[in-house]
Design an enzyme around this catalytic site. Structure first.
Site, PDB file in Angstrom:
ATOM      1  N   ASP A 161       0.847  -1.182   0.000  1.00 50.37           N
ATOM      2  CA  ASP A 161       0.000   0.000   0.000  1.00 50.37           C
ATOM      3  C   ASP A 161       0.891   1.244   0.000  1.00 50.37           C
ATOM      4  O   ASP A 161       1.747   1.393  -0.859  1.00 50.37           O
ATOM      5  CB  ASP A 161      -0.951  -0.068   1.207  1.00 50.37           C
ATOM      6  CG  ASP A 161      -1.925   1.085   1.288  1.00 50.37           C
ATOM      7  OD1 ASP A 161      -2.831   1.139   0.440  1.00 50.37           O
ATOM      8  OD2 ASP A 161      -1.770   1.930   2.181  1.00 50.37           O
ATOM      9  N   TYR A 273      -0.304  11.810   3.330  1.00 49.25           N
ATOM     10  CA  TYR A 273      -1.089  12.065   2.126  1.00 49.25           C
ATOM     11  C   TYR A 273      -1.243  13.558   1.832  1.00 49.25           C
ATOM     12  O   TYR A 273      -1.563  13.935   0.711  1.00 49.25           O
ATOM     13  CB  TYR A 273      -2.484  11.447   2.267  1.00 49.25           C
ATOM     14  CG  TYR A 273      -2.476   9.941   2.325  1.00 49.25           C
ATOM     15  CD1 TYR A 273      -2.660   9.183   1.174  1.00 49.25           C
ATOM     16  CD2 TYR A 273      -2.278   9.266   3.527  1.00 49.25           C
ATOM     17  CE1 TYR A 273      -2.653   7.792   1.222  1.00 49.25           C
ATOM     18  CE2 TYR A 273      -2.268   7.883   3.577  1.00 49.25           C
ATOM     19  CZ  TYR A 273      -2.451   7.159   2.432  1.00 49.25           C
ATOM     20  OH  TYR A 273      -2.437   5.784   2.474  1.00 49.25           O
ATOM     21  N   HIS A 328      -7.199  -6.268  -0.434  1.00 49.09           N
ATOM     22  CA  HIS A 328      -6.130  -5.270  -0.391  1.00 49.09           C
ATOM     23  C   HIS A 328      -5.080  -5.618   0.658  1.00 49.09           C
ATOM     24  O   HIS A 328      -3.894  -5.307   0.494  1.00 49.09           O
ATOM     25  CB  HIS A 328      -6.742  -3.899  -0.085  1.00 49.09           C
ATOM     26  CG  HIS A 328      -5.743  -2.802   0.051  1.00 49.09           C
ATOM     27  ND1 HIS A 328      -5.098  -2.240  -1.031  1.00 49.09           N
ATOM     28  CD2 HIS A 328      -5.256  -2.148   1.143  1.00 49.09           C
ATOM     29  CE1 HIS A 328      -4.282  -1.290  -0.614  1.00 49.09           C
ATOM     30  NE2 HIS A 328      -4.355  -1.216   0.694  1.00 49.09           N
TER      31      HIS A 328
END
Length: 355
Positions: A161, A273, A328
């Site tokens: 990820d 982020y 995921h």
């Protein structure tokens, strides 16, 4: 040409902030819905005082700390396997921490010095207060500095990820430090940035990237209903580990809640982020070391088409394996299969070099 470049930049940032606003409105509606249904539960937030026993399981390795000279930050990691063995460095994603690699710490310690890191801002690693401290350049430099501080000049680098994003960038910027690259459920960063602008479906799946640009509100939303969002990410039918996967135990979930329920524990991870759009697109692209890309096809956040496109950026042996029943959270979802595929790749490359 300058006008075209400026126009594209303007459209790009208009897209970023417009979609940020849309995501904020959706989150606000969900908040109002929750308050209307269960007002007493909505704002309940329990700080876990003591870590669950699984976080101190000796079979996972030893808790260690290293302070980086340049940044002054102290990093926490768990290490398994003898010192002096080849280094395998593991980089987790969001919202995870070193514990997401528990199955790999046990598996690869027989032949490697396995180090599962808490990235900058996560868990017991220091969390600088300003979002500028989380630019990609800083995150890449962290890995280089940690490698040197551990007494190594190269490693097998594995990332999942967001940790996969960092792993790709380290491999691109410091190829001499990465003997083999293994990435789990994250495409080459150039593939991601190009694909997301051309495929609205991926733009929607990556909505949290835009939502996280807002100050404080994303952290607040995570705390609602005693971190219901965090729990559902790993357990819900839409985003969690699949029916045929290795589901998280109640103690595993409690480990995540212990780490992220601490005051301020979410700001560092989300800050990763908040500087992303100012750092992309990349100036350099090529990956020159042998690369393995593992992908859970039932990934709720990343479309599988990006995995195959990644091939064009790897100028060496490239192996892609897509697991049809996996989510995921692949290395936790299908640990036995993932470990076997990693072993095969590592031994395959060693055999190829000998020949």
């Amino acid at each position: 040409r300058r006008v075209m470049v400026a126009a594209r930049a303007l459209l790009f940032w208009a897209l970023v902030y417009s979609y940020c606003g849309v995501c904020a409105c959706i989150a606000g509606l969900r908040l109002l819905w929750s308050i209307g249904r269960r007002p007493g539960e909505t704002f309940r937030w329990v700080v876990r005082e003591n870590p669950p026993a699984c976080l101190n399981d000796p079979s996972l390795g030893t808790h260690c700390y290293v302070r980086i000279k340049d940044s002054g930050l102290r990093f926490h990691y768990v290490a398994a396997g003898e010192r002096g063995k080849p280094l395998m460095l593991l980089l987790h994603g969001f919202p995870e921490f070193w514990y997401s690699w528990r199955h790999q710490l046990r598996e690869f310690k027989s032949e490697y010095r396995v180090v599962a890191l808490d990235l900058r801002g996560y868990g017991e690693t220091d969390a600088p207060p300003h979002k500028e401290n989380y630019k990609l350049d800083c995150l890449i430099a962290d890995i280089k500095d940690i490698l040197e501080s551990l007494g190594y000049n190269k490693c097998v680098l594995i990332g999942h990820d967001w940790g996969g994003m960092i792993a790709w960038l380290v491999a691109i910027c410091y190829p001499e430090m990465v003997t083999k690259l293994i990435v789990v459920n994250f495409p080459h960063p150039s593939v991601f940035t190009e694909y997301i602008l051309r495929h609205p479906s991926q733009l929607i799946k990556s909505g949290y990237y835009f939502f996280f640009q807002m100050p404080w509100f994303p952290e607040f939303m995570f705390t609602l209903n005693d971190f219901k969002v965090l729990k559902s990410l790993f357990t819900s039918q839409a985003t969690g580990i699949g029916r045929k996967g290795c589901r998280l135990t109640a103690e595993d979930i409690e480990a995540y809640l212990y780490v992220f329920s601490q005051p301020g524990a979410l700001t560092g991870p989300i800050n990763h982020y908040r500087t992303l759009f100012s750092c992309l697109p990349l100036q350099h692209h090529e990956v020159i070391m042998p690369t393995l890309l593992l992908w859970g096809e039932r990934d709720a956040f990343m479309e599988v088409e990006m995995a195959e496109i990644t091939r064009i950026y790897v100028k060496n042996h490239f192996r892609l394996t897509i697991l049809s029943e996996a989510s995921h959270w692949l290395q936790q979802d299908q640990p036995d299969i993932v470990n076997k595929l990693i072993w095969t790749f590592l031994k395959e490359e060693t055999k190829r070099k000998r020949e």
